[in-house]
Design an enzyme around this catalytic site. Structure first.
Site, short mmCIF file in Angstrom:
data_model
loop_
_atom_site.label_atom_id
_atom_site.label_comp_id
_atom_site.label_asym_id
_atom_site.label_seq_id
_atom_site.Cartn_x
_atom_site.Cartn_y
_atom_site.Cartn_z
N ASP A 89 -9.62 -0.28 4.18
CA ASP A 89 -8.42 -0.81 4.80
C ASP A 89 -8.71 -1.20 6.25
O ASP A 89 -9.57 -0.61 6.89
CB ASP A 89 -7.33 0.29 4.78
N HIS A 132 4.39 1.12 4.07
CA HIS A 132 2.97 0.83 3.75
C HIS A 132 2.04 1.22 4.90
O HIS A 132 0.82 1.23 4.71
CB HIS A 132 2.76 -0.62 3.31
N GLU A 152 -1.84 -5.05 -1.54
CA GLU A 152 -1.56 -5.93 -0.39
C GLU A 152 -2.03 -7.37 -0.56
O GLU A 152 -2.06 -8.14 0.40
CB GLU A 152 -2.12 -5.34 0.93
N ASP A 205 -3.14 3.71 8.18
CA ASP A 205 -1.96 4.05 7.36
C ASP A 205 -1.58 5.51 7.53
O ASP A 205 -1.25 6.21 6.56
CB ASP A 205 -2.21 3.71 5.88
N ASP A 220 -6.69 -6.31 2.86
CA ASP A 220 -6.89 -6.64 4.28
C ASP A 220 -8.10 -5.91 4.89
O ASP A 220 -8.45 -6.14 6.05
CB ASP A 220 -5.61 -6.43 5.11
N HIS A 223 0.80 -1.23 0.00
CA HIS A 223 0.00 0.00 0.00
C HIS A 223 0.83 1.28 0.00
O HIS A 223 0.28 2.37 -0.14
CB HIS A 223 -0.98 0.00 1.18
N ASP A 250 -7.28 -1.89 -0.05
CA ASP A 250 -6.32 -2.79 0.57
C ASP A 250 -7.09 -4.08 0.86
O ASP A 250 -8.11 -4.05 1.56
CB ASP A 250 -5.78 -2.18 1.86
N HIS A 294 -6.33 -0.76 8.33
CA HIS A 294 -5.40 0.15 9.01
C HIS A 294 -5.58 1.58 8.51
O HIS A 294 -5.91 1.81 7.34
CB HIS A 294 -3.96 -0.28 8.72
#
Length: 306
Positions: free
Chosen positions: A127, A144, A275, A131, A232, A100, A230, A129
């Site tokens: 996402d 990332h 990712e 980030d 995830d 990412h 992403d 996260h």
């Protein structure tokens, strides 16, 4: 968006920004999962531009809070130019990551294009996260975990000035969806910057439909919508093939609704899919789920009613 989106696939096979090797194989896994035919089945005019090239992953410890900064900069420069070139040709760039950190190059290019054409920008960051780490906050030095912060002007000059404009975007252009793993210092910075975050607690309380109505509110014909997906973002049971799985993400159905509601706006102008880590996947199932959801972004719908 015209009736037949003109989509350009751009592979960026690198994991220089990640903490686990393997995201460099993501572009090929998406191709193996029949991404191009899936888009063509939705009426898209698809060109696969192949893979960009950049420096290999040196797999070194962080220096001043950044791992592989030179390599990250090099990859993001080529991504930036490639994405910007497609937008200038009136095509929709679909970046196949890679990790990412590549969102820095991709979104700075979209922001540059929006400045050149007088468009407003809305970024949906799907996402687990936020980030939003910096070199002083990061527990790992993996870039990332930093792209949103970098795009909002926090980070090394080589990255924050990539598109010739600092900062590339303002925090109010971003809507983060599905967040459920944020470092303590990162959370304070997210709050200080007033980033709009629809975390999993919000989605659980309000539902995905309301979440997406809020995230897509006030989009108009002058708005370019960029989705940074992403993998995830998805619950780990649905998508095991990522390096940073976090339990408790959106279900397959919730993700499907999210993508269909984005498609309904007709405003999607650019997309990152990042990712995906085939080395951690089970028989490419995460890539297949990702392709299915990408098809939903381009109009594949479960809707039967008129």
């Amino acid at each position: 968006m015209s009736s037949a989106p003109r989509v350009s696939l751009i592979g960026a096979p690198t994991d220089v920004g990640a903490g686990v090797r393997g995201a460099s194989m993501g572009p090929e896994a998406l191709r193996v999962a029949q991404l191009q035919p899936a888009l063509e089945a939705q009426g898209c005019d698809v060109i696969d531009r192949g893979n960009l090239s950049g420096p290999p992953n040196p797999w070194q410890p962080p220096v001043n809070g950044y791992r592989h900064l030179d390599e990250v900069v090099a990859w993001n420069q080529v991504v930036h130019e490639a994405v910007h070139a497609e937008l200038q040709q009136g095509r929709l760039p679909l970046l196949l990551g890679g990790d990412h950190c590549l969102g820095i190059g991709s979104i700075s290019a979209v922001a540059r294009y929006c400045r050149e054409t007088g468009k407003k920008l809305r970024v949906l960051w799907l996402d687990a996260h936020a980030d939003f780490n910096t070199n002083t906050l990061t527990p790992t030095g993996n870039v990332h975990g930093m792209p949103v912060a970098v795009l909002c002007g926090h980070g090394p000059q080589a990255l924050t000035h990539l598109g010739g404009h600092h900062p590339a975007i303002k925090p109010q252009m971003v809507r983060q969806i599905g967040i459920r793993s944020v470092d303590a210092g990162e959370k304070r910075l997210v709050h200080a910057e007033n980033l709009e975050v629809f975390d999993m607690r919000y989605i659980d309380e309000m539902g995905m439909r309301h979440t997406m109505e809020m995230a897509l509110a006030l989009l108009d014909a002058q708005t370019h919508l960029h989705v940074s997906f992403d993998v995830d973002f998805l619950d780990a049971e649905v998508a095991p093939g990522v390096g940073t799985t976090v339990r408790g993400g959106p279900t397959y159905r919730e993700a499907q609704l999210c993508m269909e509601m984005i498609a309904d706006t007709g405003r999607l102008g650019s997309l990152d899919v990042v990712e995906l880590n085939p080395a951690l996947d089970v028989r490419n199932q995460t890539a297949e789920v990702a392709v299915d959801l990408i098809a939903s972004l381009f109009g594949k719908s479960t809707l039967m009613r008129r």
